[in-house]
Design an enzyme around this catalytic site. Sequence first.
Site, PDB file in Angstrom:
ATOM      1  N   LYS A  54       0.770  -1.627   0.335  1.00  0.00           N
ATOM      2  CA  LYS A  54      -0.053  -0.077   0.264  1.00  0.00           C
ATOM      3  C   LYS A  54       0.561   1.365   0.428  1.00  0.00           C
ATOM      4  CE  LYS A  54      -3.863  -1.877   1.698  1.00  0.00           C
ATOM      5  NZ  LYS A  54      -3.629  -3.494   2.036  1.00  0.00           N
TER       6      LYS A  54
HETATM    7  C1  PLP Z   1      -4.715  -4.069   1.114  1.00  0.00           C
HETATM    8  C2  PLP Z   1      -3.674  -5.719   1.790  1.00  0.00           C
HETATM    9  C3  PLP Z   1      -4.188  -6.507   0.387  1.00  0.00           C
HETATM   10  C4  PLP Z   1      -5.151  -7.022   0.029  1.00  0.00           C
HETATM   11  O1  PLP Z   1      -5.523  -5.402  -1.024  1.00  0.00           O
HETATM   12  P1  PLP Z   1      -6.329  -5.174  -1.986  1.00  0.00           P
HETATM   13  O2  PLP Z   1      -6.367  -4.194  -2.229  1.00  0.00           O
HETATM   14  O3  PLP Z   1      -8.110  -4.407  -0.488  1.00  0.00           O
HETATM   15  O4  PLP Z   1      -6.986  -6.200  -2.565  1.00  0.00           O
HETATM   16  C5  PLP Z   1      -3.457  -7.592   0.736  1.00  0.00           C
HETATM   17  N1  PLP Z   1      -2.681  -7.937   1.669  1.00  0.00           N
HETATM   18  C6  PLP Z   1      -2.170  -6.877   2.553  1.00  0.00           C
HETATM   19  C7  PLP Z   1      -1.086  -7.167   3.393  1.00  0.00           C
HETATM   20  C8  PLP Z   1      -2.788  -5.977   1.881  1.00  0.00           C
HETATM   21  O5  PLP Z   1      -2.459  -4.965   2.881  1.00  0.00           O
END
Ligand code: PLP
Length: 435
Positions: free
Chosen positions: A107
């Site tokens: 993210k």
């Molecule tokens: C947010 C997140 C996900 C999921 O991603 P999305 O874009 O919401 O589908 C998967 N793994 C981790 C570690 C995350 O932080």
Amino acid sequence: MKLYSTNNKDLRVSFKEAVFNSMPQDKGLYMPVEIPQLDTEFVQNIEQYSLPEIAYQVASTLLKEEIPAEDLRALINDAINFDAPAVQLDDKTFVLELFHGPSLAFKDFGARFMSRVMAYFLKDGEQLLDVLVATSGDTGGAVALGFLGVPNTRVTILYPEGKVSPIQELQLTTNGENIRAVEVKGTFDDCQALVKQAFADRELNAKFRLTSANSINISRLIPQTFYYFNTYAQLKKQGFEDVIFSVPSGNFGNIGAGLLAYKLGLPVKQFIAATNVNDTVPRFLESGVYETRPSTQTYSNAMDVGAPSNWVRIMDLFDQDVEAVKKMVTSYRFTDDETLEGIKEIDKNLNYVACPHTAIAYLAIEKYRNENPADNSAAVFLSTAHACKFPDIFPAEIAAKIEIPVQVKALESKPKHADQLGIDFEGFKEYLLKG
Ligand SMILES: *Cc1c(COP(=O)(O)O)cnc(C)c1O
């Protein structure tokens, strides 16, 4: 780039408007009116380019009219200042490590790019920008670290009490400055509902300049396309042509970005959407019925989403054609027991420690290969977070192999601060109005 709402295709807003509004009034999501094609020569020679070069090429294809070339280049170099290596684990299996940014999760790509785009569009003397964000774990840390110290912004992060890991909690609650953390007595979906309600509230909108930093913001989606192109480039350099991606999915922003990359011209053979038991999408692709449910807590807590926000974007990318989606997207779900087995298997067979989200993406590749023995594509599973963020889940002998990055050690000595709230909107509204 002009955008419309998934609920109103006649709407037209600029990229800047979409970034600051985050969500259209009609509660749809913003999508580009037209998806331009990347230069074919660029794609054919993509293995010659570096991640920042690829990122610039992709971003400028979308945003050249909104941000001048020089500024866009500088913005990307500042935001994407860490690597995303595709590490080969066996003949045809790669793990794409997306956790080399400051919050140790993928993210960081979205949050850092978004914060810099917002800062770029903010003019001196404009009203303070209030970022509201609900997190099931990783978004919060990425957003907090992405916005920390960005002038003229304030970030309020809502997270579910007891449902984020200790390291995630440290990343949310030790920042100070322009970042405040709110611990909510409820689930991630409760947090998300509070934020959504705040955006729809007239009084709050009159008083504050509200914006969201969840994966619904279009400026988070765009930088997540970069690493799909870059991975393809890395694999192409090694002689692989057919590539499939397995994406551990919760809100479906990450895989949504992959599918956007595909629509922009990235040659991908197949996407696999891997979920935990919060399986709204796998159920939909099996039954044709889209039925959301309250979320269930699992080991892969960043994927504990019962109503994945970005799914409407994916349907929009495919013009609501379910059969077309099914051709490109295979979807599997895995239980916590299977996740744990997966972690052990990756450690044993590939000598790699994967976080629970990453393990689910790996399991999905195995399942896909079992069901499609004729498909010889190279398979890439996305590692969305560093294993150290989920220490309690690993058996002791695997946990012992996890190296704690320096960023984490630095947080441990900092004081924690979070405000506590319930799940009622009135309480949250009052909190915000106090300023
Ligand atoms: C947010 C997140 C996900 C999921 O991603 P999305 O874009 O919401 O589908 C998967 N793994 C981790 C570690 C995350 O932080």
